[in-house]
Motif scaffolding. Structure first.
Motif, short mmCIF file in Angstrom:
data_model
loop_
_atom_site.label_atom_id
_atom_site.label_comp_id
_atom_site.label_asym_id
_atom_site.label_seq_id
_atom_site.Cartn_x
_atom_site.Cartn_y
_atom_site.Cartn_z
N ALA A 80 -34.76 -27.86 -16.21
CA ALA A 80 -36.04 -27.16 -16.15
C ALA A 80 -37.15 -28.03 -16.74
CB ALA A 80 -35.95 -25.84 -16.88
N TRP B 207 -34.28 -23.71 -9.81
CA TRP B 207 -35.11 -24.84 -10.26
C TRP B 207 -35.22 -25.90 -9.17
CZ3 TRP B 207 -38.66 -24.76 -13.70
CH2 TRP B 207 -38.57 -23.85 -14.75
N MET C 90 -33.41 -14.92 -13.66
CA MET C 90 -33.25 -16.17 -14.39
C MET C 90 -32.81 -15.90 -15.82
SD MET C 90 -33.52 -19.46 -14.43
CE MET C 90 -34.59 -20.14 -13.19
N LYS C 91 -33.48 -14.95 -16.46
CA LYS C 91 -33.13 -14.62 -17.85
C LYS C 91 -31.68 -14.20 -17.95
CE LYS C 91 -37.50 -12.74 -19.37
NZ LYS C 91 -38.19 -11.51 -19.75
N VAL D 226 -29.29 -17.13 -17.37
CA VAL D 226 -29.23 -18.06 -18.50
C VAL D 226 -28.54 -17.41 -19.68
CG1 VAL D 226 -30.60 -19.41 -20.11
CG2 VAL D 226 -31.28 -19.28 -17.73
N ALA E 271 -29.13 -20.56 -11.59
CA ALA E 271 -30.32 -21.04 -12.31
C ALA E 271 -30.74 -22.41 -11.77
CB ALA E 271 -30.02 -21.12 -13.80
N ILE F 160 -29.23 -26.41 -17.98
CA ILE F 160 -30.34 -25.72 -17.32
C ILE F 160 -31.67 -26.12 -17.95
CG2 ILE F 160 -31.36 -23.47 -16.84
CD1 ILE F 160 -28.53 -22.33 -16.87
N ILE F 161 -31.72 -26.12 -19.27
CA ILE F 161 -33.01 -26.38 -19.92
C ILE F 161 -33.45 -27.82 -19.64
CG2 ILE F 161 -32.07 -26.97 -22.20
CD1 ILE F 161 -35.10 -24.90 -22.05
N VAL G 219 -36.32 -19.02 -19.16
CA VAL G 219 -35.15 -19.79 -19.61
C VAL G 219 -35.11 -19.83 -21.13
CG1 VAL G 219 -34.07 -22.05 -19.66
CG2 VAL G 219 -35.06 -21.22 -17.55
N GLN H 148 -26.31 -23.91 -20.81
CA GLN H 148 -27.73 -23.67 -21.08
C GLN H 148 -28.46 -24.99 -21.28
OE1 GLN H 148 -28.02 -20.90 -24.33
NE2 GLN H 148 -27.89 -19.15 -22.94
#
Lengths: 154, 1155
Positions: free
Chosen positions: B737, B686, B718-719, B722, B682, B733-734, B787, B730
């Protein structure tokens, strides 16, 4: 009148495997011999607990159909030359097809050439509307035909 | 002390024959409770019951004793003193002689004998007295089934719990038991009988010795277990259960051996296959139990029957799959399988058995005769069957132990090698066999080749089993080991030359299979026991890899080589063989990984990816290596797409991403452990996006189909990545992002470009009209949405307000993934924000406020929505966008948000539903909703109708399961039964709206929404309401059938109806509406637009014919007339259904079809 079986020892053939058809979902499916055969192959023989298919009375090749003219011709082969059950088998076929096809189809039923001693008279009897109607009004015959058509013995 | 009157009443009730069984049970329970709670003593009870226990009226006496027995059965856990037990057991023992009141006595004895010692137990001598009384008084076979069962239980209990006391009884006991069980036929009793015999045999063998023959005579008649009445009421006892119990009884004592083995051997000649299977099973089990000494004398007979079954008349079928036609892939019959089990057991027990096999003339002659056949196809089927059987026999022998393996090898291996024309290799040969040379295929005769491979395989499994259980390794000194290693080089050479032959016809593929299998076996010998040297081993790897890398045209060879490599990989992993692992990694894994990114390979990418994944799956660090290769390849391809607009890279990237999301990620999820891979994947994506943004690159031709596919594939990957991460990852990642997202100037200012040109497009519904803003922005938002969709509920998201705002804005621009993200957000946001209320965190209610403010507000009244807190002027945005498009987007957005709320069970879903409904009823001239008036002015009628339809379809979004978001995989909060709940709230509203509505279009839209809700509700919920729903369902069908495009909806409604008709409760509801149901169905039998509708309608008609005769009879003529038209249907399936239907309806009156 003999009380014994007319053909005591018929030759029994294996059932052919049923092919599931993968139909094209858009095209129209014309009535073809296999469809007709699928309806009639499981009719029980009047004498034996076997289907017409098993006794090789009928085959897919013995059926022809012309959808445009609405004609179906079935030629069947009785197991023995002087089979008095030939007319009953013919009656069964006629009854079955009457249930399965719309009335505008004309059904001709014949015994295969040379397969029956009284070929001509049997053919004539089977394709005579009046005689068929009369035969089916005979309760005994009616019962026999129904047993063949709806039997679950197979 | 309890009120004595009360319990005496219970006793009287029980004893009197007038009470119902349930009353009797209740009274036993009541008295037992009193006894348990010490409100009544046992002594008092017995004293009070004296009359019932001793009366001369045998019926009352019987009931009285039975009551006492049943009470004792309930008191098994209550401590009793020894005097009471003594007197009670004495009483019951004596009563065993009272045949008129027997049942109570048996129940009482059983209850007392089953007591545990800590609550007071019957002594051995008392038990012995019971047994004596039993043997003296009971005529078991003259009793009824239930009493027989009880008395067998009593005997079983005595033997199990008082074995010592029973042994003293000696011959008397055995004799008595023989008498009791002789001629038993009831399956339940037989089960007990078999167990009794088994327990009896466990007693000291003294008493049994004299009676073994008699006892076995009784037992032997039951073999093989066969039910003459297959469908009796005793279905609870399975044949298998009985057969197993009998087998245990057979094998219970070696004393049975002189009688049982001849019986079983004799039954082997039975023509019943089931009897043969049973015999083999029993023989295997008995062999194990009786021991080698006793079995030795039967060895020859056993071998004769085994040979007969497996070799002389083998019952195996070549498996018919085209894949395996060219192999020796035989389907063994059950008899054969069991025979081989027996063979293994006998060899294990009695090693000398093997000399029978080795010395068998038939087998030796067969081996010699094999040399006359050259190729695989020269061998007739019968001989192949025999070959298979002999292979199996030899391998069973070799597998048994090292000593056996030696014997087999000594007797057969050199002979087989001769047959193959192989000799001991000269050690000096320096890899020459890898050069083009040597063997021509014709030299290898298939028979010896097959047997040779079977033998090596047996060796391997023997080594594996020894390797696992012993630490002393003297393999090199074993004869078979030295034989095998001396031949190993020439064997490898031979196998390799089989693979190299370029002929790909059927016959050769048998050789290819053998070659690959041989190499695989030689390479999977564990650790240091491998008969092949390291260099040879490496050569095997190289050979197999070279097949993978060179040629994908020979699919069979390619797949079997890959399979072999995978097997080798697994075996290395299992044996912890570091040296081999290193060489496997360097020769195989590296090579395969390098295949992923190689551009000029002749092999299609999908095959290369398959190879890489399967090899990687053998071990975690291999997989990590593969992942690195994948990552690199994705990197380069992404750059190619973005920098150069390379179309070819589009497809490659999509395949790579698919491999990621469909294979690699699920694999890591399955093995568990770290989530590094998912996280890294992920983050890498990004990073990529960030770089492209920094370079201000945007993907070219973003409208092209492959570009959309690429975006789709990236989003899915990606889904999934994540979704399989933990909360912490997570969060990383968020954060990453949103960092990338909001650092962008475009998003930072929230000055979202809104496509003013959407007006021109008039692309209705949710098509990609978002595309007019730059493609890069779409990438960013879509990936960010994926995400958010996959986040866990507990994951903390900073900047929620901004995110929410972003999604709302892009949704209003027609970006559907944003709607998914919004739905997921409201589904997972916490109800309350904990701790400090920062401006960045957001609770659900605040979020909803924002959403309603932007959405619902917009459509209600333009003037109310001014500037909101975040400073985003949606109003200005809205003015730029086409009005109608905006409303469409609002409806779709509301649908997904509503779905999110509904699934978590939030009450605000009502507001959303009401808004959707107000869209649905937009058309009402009467001005049901004043707030829409200005809207209606702006839009033309066509547009309004489209919008209403869209609102109707929104209910489909709300009710159906989605694969994109809001499902368990993406951690959605799902309240149980949420569909049912929605169904029961929305139904009354919809129904009342239907009644109120005057415009037919509005009504049809309401039916549309209704149809969506009904078809996605579980059938059980609908069945409860079926009576009310039927008229609406039918009305619905007739309305919807006017529009061709609604055929899908019609079909699903029809499925609901057929579901109701097939249910018993549903049928009751259908009875009242029978005539209108039939009328509607008749219309649909001629529905021209969809075959499935016609088919289902006719099937429903068949179901209707099952309704009560009086209801359906009047409809018969009508149905039959319609159906005769359906007989002429263009589709065959419909015609067939019509025939069935006609038959069903014709037969409700009589056989005749005339009408």
């Amino acid at each position: 009148m003999t009380l014994g079986l007319i053909n005591a020892n018929p030759v029994v053939h294996a059932k052919k495997e049923r092919v599931a058809r993968n139909d094209d979902s858009h095209a129209e499916d014309a009535v073809d011999p296999l469809e007709i055969y699928d309806y009639v192959r499981d009719i029980r023989d009047p004498e034996h607990p076997y289907s017409l298919e098993q006794l090789s009375v009928l085959s897919e090749e013995s059926i022809t159909v012309d959808e445009k003219l609405g004609r179906i011709l079935i030629t069947f082969t009785p197991t023995i030359q002087h089979c008095s059950m030939a007319t009953v088998i013919g009656l069964c076929l006629r009854e079955k097809l009457k249930d399965c096809f719309p009335p505008h189809f004309k059904v001709d039923i014949k015994v295969a050439p040379g397969s029956h001693a009284n070929e001509e008279s049997v053919n004539k009897q089977l394709n005579d509307k009046e005689r068929v109607a009369a035969a089916l009004e005979n309760p005994n015959l009616r019962q026999l035909v129904d047993e063949c058509l709806y039997s679950s013995e197979l | 002390m309890a009120d004595s009157i009360q319990w005496i009443q219970h006793v009287e009730l029980y004893v009197s024959s007038s009470a119902t069984p349930s009353q009797q049970v209740a009274s036993v329970d009541a008295v037992a409770t009193l006894l348990k709670n010490d409100l009544l003593t046992l002594e008092a009870l017995v004293r009070e019951m004296e009359m019932y226990l001793t009366t001369t009226d045998s019926i009352i006496r019987c009931r009285g004793i039975l009551l006492l027995g049943e009470l004792l059965a309930q008191l098994t856990l209550k401590p009793l003193d020894s005097t009471s037990i003594h007197s009670l057991i004495g009483f019951f023992t004596e009563r065993l002689a009272d045949w008129k009141a027997l049942r109570g006595a048996i129940v009482g004895c059983l209850a007392l004998l089953r007591r545990k010692s800590d609550v007071g137990r019957v002594t051995d001598s008392e038990a012995k007295a019971v047994a004596q009384s039993y043997l003296q008084n009971l005529q078991v076979q003259s009793l009824g089934q239930h009493d027989r069962k009880l008395s067998f239980q009593l005997m079983e209990c005595l033997l199990d719990r008082y074995a010592g006391a029973m042994a003293d009884l000696g011959d008397n006991l055995v004799y008595g038991i023989c008498e009791a069980i002789d001629g038993e036929k009831d399956p339940q009793c037989l089960l007990l009988v078999f167990h009794i015999v088994e327990s009896l045999a466990q007693l000291s063998p003294g008493p049994l010795a004299n009676f073994a023959e008699d006892l076995f005579e009784i037992l032997g008649c039951y073999f093989p277990i066969h039910f003459t009445h297959p469908k009796g009421e005793d279905d609870d006892v399975k044949r298998e259960e009985l057969a197993r119990a009998l087998m245990l009884a057979f094998a219970s004592t070696p004393l049975f051996e002189p009688f049982s083995i001849p019986l079983l051997l004799e039954k082997l000649s039975s023509s019943l296959p089931s009897a043969k299977v049973e015999s083999f099973k029993y023989l295997s089990y008995c062999t194990a139990k009786y021991g080698p000494e006793r079995m030795a004398k039967h060895a020859e007979a056993l071998w004769a029957s085994l040979k007969d079954t497996t070799y002389l008349s083998p019952q195996s079928m070549l498996s018919m799959e085209p894949e395996s036609m060219s192999r020796m892939n035989f389907q063994e019959s059950d008899v054969m399988t069991e025979a081989f089990v027996l063979l293994q057991e006998v060899i294990r027990q009695y090693g000398e058995f093997i000399s029978l096999i080795i010395g068998d003339n038939d087998i030796n002659a067969f081996l010699i005769s094999l040399n006359q056949y050259k190729g695989f196809d020269d061998i007739p089927l019968q001989v192949k069957q025999k070959l298979h059987a002999v292979g199996h026999i030899l391998s069973a022998c070799a597998k048994a132990s090292a000593a056996m393996c030696n014997k087999v090898f000594e007797s057969f291996f050199p002979f087989l090698m001769d047959g193959l024309g192989l000799s001991v290799a000269q050690p000096s040969q320096n890899n020459s066999y890898l050069d083009e040379e040597c063997f021509s295929l014709a030299k290898f005769k298939f028979g010896p080749l097959y047997l040779c491979i079977e033998l090596i395989a047996a060796c391997k499994s023997l080594t594996l089993s020894l390797y696992n259980c012993t630490s002393i390794h003297d393999f090199p000194h074993q004869r078979w080991c030295s034989l095998l290693s001396s031949f190993s080089e020439s064997l490898v050479k031979a196998f390799v030359s089989m693979l190299r032959s370029n002929v790909a016809d059927n016959e050769q593929s048998a050789y290819v299979y053998c070659g690959v299998k041989g190499l695989q076996i030689l390479a999977t010998f564990p650790g240091s026991f491998t008969p092949v040297s390291k260099s040879v081993n490496d050569n095997i790897f190289l050979e197999l890899v070279s097949i993978i890398t060179s040629d994908s045209n020979k699919t069979f060879e390619w797949t079997s080589a890959l399979k072999a490599l995978v097997e080798i990989g697994f075996s290395i992993d299992k044996c912890l063989d570091s040296e081999k692992a290193a060489s496997f990694e360097s020769t195989v894994v590296e090579k395969i990984v390098s295949l992923i990114s190689s551009l000029d390979s002749a092999i299609p990418l999908s095959l290369r990816l398959q190879a890489a994944f399967e090899i990687g799956a053998t071990r975690k660090d291999f997989m990590l290596r593969v992942v690195r290769g994948l990552d690199e390849s994705i990197d380069t391809n992404f750059s190619a797409v973005f920098d150069h607009g390379n179309h070819k890279s589009d497809e490659l990237t999509i395949k790579l991403l698919d491999t990621y999301s469909q294979k690699v990620l699920p694999w890591f999820l399955e093995i568990g452990g770290s989530e590094e891979v998912q996280l890294n994947f992920a983050l890498r994506i990004w990073d990529k996006i960030e770089n492209f943004r920094a370079l201000n690159l945007s993907p070219p031709e973003f409208t092209s189909i492959s570009y959309q596919d690429l975006l789709g594939a990236t989003m899915t990957a990606m889904k999934k990545a994540v979704a399989s991460c933990s909360e912490e990852s997570q969060e990383i990642i968020i954060n990453k992002a949103s960092g990338v997202l909001f650092s962008s100037t475009v998003f930072g200012s929230m000055g979202f470009k809104s496509g003013s040109s959407i007006l021109k497009e008039e692309g209705l519904q949710q098509t990609q009209n978002y595309g007019n803003s730059s493609g890069r922005d779409e990438w960013l938002t879509s990936l960010f949405a994926s995400v958010v969709v996959a986040l866990r509920p507990q994951t903390g998201i900073s900047n929620r307000k901004m995110i929410l705002q972003l999604f709302i804005t892009s949704l209003l621009n027609g970006h559907v993934p944003s709607a998914h993200a919004l739905g997921s957000l409201v589904n997972k946001l916490p109800l309350e924000t904990k701790g400090i209320k920062s401006s960045r965190s957001l609770s659900l209610n605040e979020a909803l406020d924002m959403i309603f403010h932007s959405f619902v507000g917009t459509c209600r009244d333009d003037s109310t929505s001014g500037n909101d807190g975040s400073g985003v002027n949606i109003n200005s945005l809205r003015l730029n966008t086409s009005r109608i498009q905006l409303e469409f987007n609002t409806v779709i957005g509301l649908a997904w948000i509503g779905k999110g709320l509904l699934m978590r069970g939030h009450e605000k879903v009502k507001d959303i539903t009401m808004t959707l409904l107000s869209f649905l009823t937009l058309d009402c001239e009467a001005g049901v909703s004043k707030q829409f008036q200005n809207l209606a002015e702006v839009l033309d009628e066509e547009g309004v109708h489209q919008l209403m339809k869209c609102a109707g379809d929104a209910f489909h979004i709300i009710m159906s399961d989605s694969g994109e978001c809001l499902n368990r995989m993406y951690h959605a909060t799902v309240r149980p039964l949420y569909k049912q709940r929605f169904f029961s709230t929305i139904m009354p509203i919809l129904l009342s709206l239907v009644v109120k509505s005057e415009s037919s279009f509005v009504r049809s839209m309401l039916y549309r929404a209704f149809a969506h809700v009904v078809s996605d509700t579980p059938l059980t919920a609908i069945l409860g309401e079926a009576k009310k729903l039927f008229p609406i369902l039918l009305e619905c069908l007739s309305t919807l059938s006017k529009d061709v495009s609604d055929k899908g909806i019609i079909y699903s409604v029809l499925l609901v109806i057929s579901g109701i008709l097939l249910d018993k409760n549903g049928q009751e509801a259908a009875v009242e509406n029978a005539s209108s149901i039939v009328n509607q169905l008749i219309e649909l039998t001629a529905y021209p637009h969809m075959m499935a509708v016609r088919e289902t309608a006719i099937q429903c008609l068949v179901a209707v014919s099952e309704l009560p005769h009086a209801r359906v009879y009047p409809l018969r003529t009508k149905v039959l007339r319609t159906i005769s038209k359906a007989l002429d249907d263009p589709k065959r399936i419909v015609r067939q259904e019509a025939v069935r239907c006609r038959q069903a309806w014709a037969s409700i009156a009589s056989r005749s079809i005339h009408f």
